[in-house]
Design a protein around this motif. Structure first.
Motif, PDB file in Angstrom:
ATOM      1  N   VAL A  26       0.823  -1.206   0.000  1.00  0.00           N
ATOM      2  CA  VAL A  26       0.000   0.000   0.000  1.00  0.00           C
ATOM      3  C   VAL A  26       0.860   1.260   0.000  1.00  0.00           C
ATOM      4  O   VAL A  26       0.601   2.196  -0.755  1.00  0.00           O
ATOM      5  CB  VAL A  26      -0.978   0.004   1.190  1.00  0.00           C
ATOM      6  N   GLY A  27       1.897   1.270   0.837  1.00  0.00           N
ATOM      7  CA  GLY A  27       2.760   2.443   0.915  1.00  0.00           C
ATOM      8  C   GLY A  27       3.373   2.775  -0.434  1.00  0.00           C
ATOM      9  O   GLY A  27       3.365   3.936  -0.860  1.00  0.00           O
ATOM     10  N   ALA A  28       3.883   1.756  -1.106  1.00  0.00           N
ATOM     11  CA  ALA A  28       4.500   1.958  -2.418  1.00  0.00           C
ATOM     12  C   ALA A  28       3.454   2.410  -3.437  1.00  0.00           C
ATOM     13  O   ALA A  28       3.720   3.266  -4.280  1.00  0.00           O
ATOM     14  CB  ALA A  28       5.171   0.668  -2.881  1.00  0.00           C
ATOM     15  N   TYR A  29       2.261   1.838  -3.323  1.00  0.00           N
ATOM     16  CA  TYR A  29       1.180   2.206  -4.240  1.00  0.00           C
ATOM     17  C   TYR A  29       0.795   3.666  -4.057  1.00  0.00           C
ATOM     18  O   TYR A  29       0.699   4.432  -5.025  1.00  0.00           O
ATOM     19  CB  TYR A  29      -0.031   1.297  -3.988  1.00  0.00           C
ATOM     20  N   VAL A  30       0.606   4.066  -2.807  1.00  0.00           N
ATOM     21  CA  VAL A  30       0.187   5.437  -2.515  1.00  0.00           C
ATOM     22  C   VAL A  30       1.271   6.433  -2.927  1.00  0.00           C
ATOM     23  O   VAL A  30       0.984   7.533  -3.392  1.00  0.00           O
ATOM     24  CB  VAL A  30      -0.167   5.575  -1.016  1.00  0.00           C
ATOM     25  N   LEU A  31       2.528   6.022  -2.771  1.00  0.00           N
ATOM     26  CA  LEU A  31       3.641   6.888  -3.166  1.00  0.00           C
ATOM     27  C   LEU A  31       3.824   6.927  -4.682  1.00  0.00           C
ATOM     28  O   LEU A  31       4.557   7.759  -5.197  1.00  0.00           O
ATOM     29  CB  LEU A  31       4.943   6.407  -2.512  1.00  0.00           C
ATOM     30  N   GLY A  32       3.172   5.990  -5.373  1.00  0.00           N
ATOM     31  CA  GLY A  32       3.254   5.969  -6.830  1.00  0.00           C
ATOM     32  C   GLY A  32       4.565   5.413  -7.349  1.00  0.00           C
ATOM     33  O   GLY A  32       5.014   5.778  -8.430  1.00  0.00           O
ATOM     34  N   VAL A  33       5.188   4.521  -6.582  1.00  0.00           N
ATOM     35  CA  VAL A  33       6.475   3.978  -6.998  1.00  0.00           C
ATOM     36  C   VAL A  33       6.373   2.552  -7.543  1.00  0.00           C
ATOM     37  O   VAL A  33       7.389   1.961  -7.885  1.00  0.00           O
ATOM     38  CB  VAL A  33       7.522   4.014  -5.851  1.00  0.00           C
ATOM     39  N   LEU A  34       5.155   2.024  -7.638  1.00  0.00           N
ATOM     40  CA  LEU A  34       4.989   0.696  -8.227  1.00  0.00           C
ATOM     41  C   LEU A  34       5.111   0.805  -9.750  1.00  0.00           C
ATOM     42  O   LEU A  34       4.777   1.834 -10.333  1.00  0.00           O
ATOM     43  CB  LEU A  34       3.601   0.130  -7.887  1.00  0.00           C
ATOM     44  N   CYS A  35       5.581  -0.280 -10.386  1.00  0.00           N
ATOM     45  CA  CYS A  35       5.593  -0.281 -11.841  1.00  0.00           C
ATOM     46  C   CYS A  35       4.154  -0.491 -12.323  1.00  0.00           C
ATOM     47  O   CYS A  35       3.273  -0.843 -11.543  1.00  0.00           O
ATOM     48  CB  CYS A  35       6.527  -1.369 -12.392  1.00  0.00           C
ATOM     49  N   ALA A  36       3.931  -0.279 -13.601  1.00  0.00           N
ATOM     50  CA  ALA A  36       2.569  -0.301 -14.144  1.00  0.00           C
ATOM     51  C   ALA A  36       1.866  -1.631 -13.863  1.00  0.00           C
ATOM     52  O   ALA A  36       0.695  -1.664 -13.494  1.00  0.00           O
ATOM     53  CB  ALA A  36       2.602  -0.021 -15.639  1.00  0.00           C
ATOM     54  N   ARG A  37       2.603  -2.732 -14.027  1.00  0.00           N
ATOM     55  CA  ARG A  37       2.002  -4.049 -13.822  1.00  0.00           C
ATOM     56  C   ARG A  37       1.636  -4.252 -12.355  1.00  0.00           C
ATOM     57  O   ARG A  37       0.547  -4.705 -12.021  1.00  0.00           O
ATOM     58  CB  ARG A  37       2.971  -5.147 -14.285  1.00  0.00           C
ATOM     59  N   GLU A  38       2.565  -3.900 -11.453  1.00  0.00           N
ATOM     60  CA  GLU A  38       2.302  -4.034 -10.023  1.00  0.00           C
ATOM     61  C   GLU A  38       1.136  -3.153  -9.611  1.00  0.00           C
ATOM     62  O   GLU A  38       0.301  -3.529  -8.791  1.00  0.00           O
ATOM     63  CB  GLU A  38       3.545  -3.627  -9.224  1.00  0.00           C
ATOM     64  N   ASN A  39       1.091  -1.961 -10.183  1.00  0.00           N
ATOM     65  CA  ASN A  39       0.033  -1.006  -9.877  1.00  0.00           C
ATOM     66  C   ASN A  39      -1.330  -1.593 -10.235  1.00  0.00           C
ATOM     67  O   ASN A  39      -2.270  -1.537  -9.444  1.00  0.00           O
ATOM     68  CB  ASN A  39       0.291   0.281 -10.664  1.00  0.00           C
ATOM     69  N   THR A  40      -1.420  -2.185 -11.422  1.00  0.00           N
ATOM     70  CA  THR A  40      -2.675  -2.775 -11.883  1.00  0.00           C
ATOM     71  C   THR A  40      -3.059  -3.961 -11.008  1.00  0.00           C
ATOM     72  O   THR A  40      -4.210  -4.079 -10.580  1.00  0.00           O
ATOM     73  CB  THR A  40      -2.544  -3.244 -13.349  1.00  0.00           C
ATOM     74  N   GLU A  41      -2.076  -4.816 -10.716  1.00  0.00           N
ATOM     75  CA  GLU A  41      -2.350  -5.998  -9.897  1.00  0.00           C
ATOM     76  C   GLU A  41      -2.824  -5.593  -8.505  1.00  0.00           C
ATOM     77  O   GLU A  41      -3.777  -6.163  -7.969  1.00  0.00           O
ATOM     78  CB  GLU A  41      -1.082  -6.862  -9.769  1.00  0.00           C
ATOM     79  N   PHE A  42      -2.153  -4.602  -7.936  1.00  0.00           N
ATOM     80  CA  PHE A  42      -2.528  -4.193  -6.589  1.00  0.00           C
ATOM     81  C   PHE A  42      -3.917  -3.577  -6.571  1.00  0.00           C
ATOM     82  O   PHE A  42      -4.713  -3.833  -5.677  1.00  0.00           O
ATOM     83  CB  PHE A  42      -1.517  -3.211  -6.006  1.00  0.00           C
ATOM     84  N   ARG A  43      -4.222  -2.772  -7.594  1.00  0.00           N
ATOM     85  CA  ARG A  43      -5.550  -2.140  -7.628  1.00  0.00           C
ATOM     86  C   ARG A  43      -6.655  -3.192  -7.728  1.00  0.00           C
ATOM     87  O   ARG A  43      -7.683  -3.073  -7.085  1.00  0.00           O
ATOM     88  CB  ARG A  43      -5.644  -1.161  -8.800  1.00  0.00           C
ATOM     89  N   GLN A  44      -6.390  -4.226  -8.532  1.00  0.00           N
ATOM     90  CA  GLN A  44      -7.377  -5.300  -8.663  1.00  0.00           C
ATOM     91  C   GLN A  44      -7.555  -6.024  -7.330  1.00  0.00           C
ATOM     92  O   GLN A  44      -8.658  -6.422  -6.971  1.00  0.00           O
ATOM     93  CB  GLN A  44      -6.939  -6.288  -9.756  1.00  0.00           C
ATOM     94  N   HIS A  45      -6.471  -6.185  -6.608  1.00  0.00           N
ATOM     95  CA  HIS A  45      -6.547  -6.832  -5.301  1.00  0.00           C
ATOM     96  C   HIS A  45      -7.293  -5.939  -4.309  1.00  0.00           C
ATOM     97  O   HIS A  45      -8.169  -6.402  -3.585  1.00  0.00           O
ATOM     98  CB  HIS A  45      -5.139  -7.134  -4.769  1.00  0.00           C
ATOM     99  N   ALA A  46      -6.951  -4.658  -4.294  1.00  0.00           N
ATOM    100  CA  ALA A  46      -7.495  -3.743  -3.292  1.00  0.00           C
ATOM    101  C   ALA A  46      -9.011  -3.586  -3.413  1.00  0.00           C
ATOM    102  O   ALA A  46      -9.683  -3.323  -2.414  1.00  0.00           O
ATOM    103  CB  ALA A  46      -6.808  -2.385  -3.407  1.00  0.00           C
ATOM    104  N   VAL A  47      -9.533  -3.777  -4.635  1.00  0.00           N
ATOM    105  CA  VAL A  47     -10.979  -3.662  -4.845  1.00  0.00           C
ATOM    106  C   VAL A  47     -11.740  -4.622  -3.931  1.00  0.00           C
ATOM    107  O   VAL A  47     -12.794  -4.290  -3.402  1.00  0.00           O
ATOM    108  CB  VAL A  47     -11.322  -3.930  -6.335  1.00  0.00           C
ATOM    109  N   GLY A  48     -11.147  -5.814  -3.708  1.00  0.00           N
ATOM    110  CA  GLY A  48     -11.832  -6.804  -2.889  1.00  0.00           C
ATOM    111  C   GLY A  48     -11.222  -6.992  -1.530  1.00  0.00           C
ATOM    112  O   GLY A  48     -11.496  -7.985  -0.853  1.00  0.00           O
TER     113      GLY A  48
END
Ligand code: ZN
Length: 60
Positions: free
Chosen positions: A11-33
């Motif tokens: 979450v920290g990396a996601y909020v900071l915007g330091v995830l790569c595009a693929r990680e960002n997409t994967e995490f967002r899909q996870h966070a939805v649920g």
């Protein structure tokens, strides 16, 4: 933290915007649920915004 989620560390990396595009997409899909990650995002986002504002203020 009542609900332990292994992705919460991301979450920290996601909020900071330091995830790569693929990680960002994967995490967002996870966070939805995932209420645990949703709560982490809600808690961290104001902090990150504040830090970003502070960074724009010249050091005294
Ligand atoms: Zn999660």
């Amino acid at each position: 933290m009542t609900y332990a989620c292994p992705s919460t560390v991301t979450v920290g990396a996601y909020v900071l915007g330091v995830l790569c595009a693929r990680e960002n997409t994967e995490f967002r899909q996870h966070a939805v649920g995932c209420p645990s990650c949703q709560r982490e995002i809600a808690e961290l986002t104001p902090t990150v915004r504040l830090l970003a504002i502070l960074k724009t203020v010249p050091a005294l």
